[in-house]
Write a protein that holds these residues in place. Structure first.
Motif: not given
Length: 225
Positions: A21-26, A95-100, A208-215
């Motif tokens: 899940t990418v949780i976005a402001p918009s 979280a978005w502005d922090e890059g998470r 901090a909590l931070r996910y990274r997905a290799s795709i």
């Protein structure tokens, strides 16, 4: 992190990676971020009238997919807090502005009642959805927040029916690996170890909590954060 996680989990249960899940402001910001990371334009998925949210969807191989989800400004507020912490738009933006931006993952449970037994404080309560004619169950904390601020998966029970991938775009993206950085990796790992998870994130120490997905994409292997 919550203490005593292992002590209340005497029976190991299976969980399966369902989607990221990418949780976005918009939605526009979410789609733009995924485009910048993966060089892919993810098409619209659906509106959740029962939750006041909407999404874009992308296949990641097998039965796993990516969801870009945001509050639907034209939707109606549900009678309970929205999922994925989307009622707290200030937190989503922070979280978005922090890059998470890749904020978590959803795990499919074959028996959500068994998983939630004595664990509602971790995952939340079972909510049958859509409300008027339920076809699946989703665990949501009472305040709508992400379990463990996203360190722990949200839970879905599809009631024995596989998610149809025919309605999700396949642009050639394939998930290779997921990594979670956490200030307390041991606590997160204890919870993961309490379940048989087919594709758990690799947990590492981080500030901090931070996910990274290799795709893997048609343009090569890219990282989604």
């Amino acid at each position: 992190m919550a203490e005593g996680i292992v002590s209340c989990m005497t029976k190991q249960l299976s969980l399966h990676l369902d989607h990221l899940t990418v949780i976005a402001p918009s939605l526009a910001e979410g789609v733009a971020h995924v485009r910048a990371c993966l060089d892919l334009d993810v098409p619209f998925g659906q509106r959740h009238a029962y939750m006041g949210t909407h999404n874009h969807l992308l296949q990641l191989g097998g039965s796993v997919y990516l969801e870009i989800v945001a509050l639907d400004p034209e939707g109606r507020a549900p009678r309970r807090p929205r999922w994925f912490g989307l009622d707290d738009q200030a937190s989503v933006r922070r979280a978005w502005d922090e890059g998470r931006r890749l904020r978590g993952w959803v795990a499919r449970a074959d028996d959500i009642d068994a998983v939630l037994a004595e664990r509602e404080s971790i995952f939340g309560r079972k909510v049958p959805l859509p409300v008027d004619d339920p076809t699946f169950d989703f665990a949501i904390p009472d305040d709508g927040s992400l379990p463990g601020d996203g360190a722990y998966p949200s839970l879905i029970d599809r009631r024995g029916k596989a998610r149809s991938m025919a309605t999700i775009a396949d642009l050639g993206a394939r998930l290779q690996a997921i990594t979670l950085e956490s200030p307390d990796p041991a606590a997160v790992q204890r919870l993961y170890d309490a379940f048989a998870i087919d594709t758990p994130p690799v947990v590492r120490l981080g500030p901090a909590l931070r996910y990274r997905a290799s795709i893997e994409t048609p343009a090569g292997v890219r990282e989604l954060t």
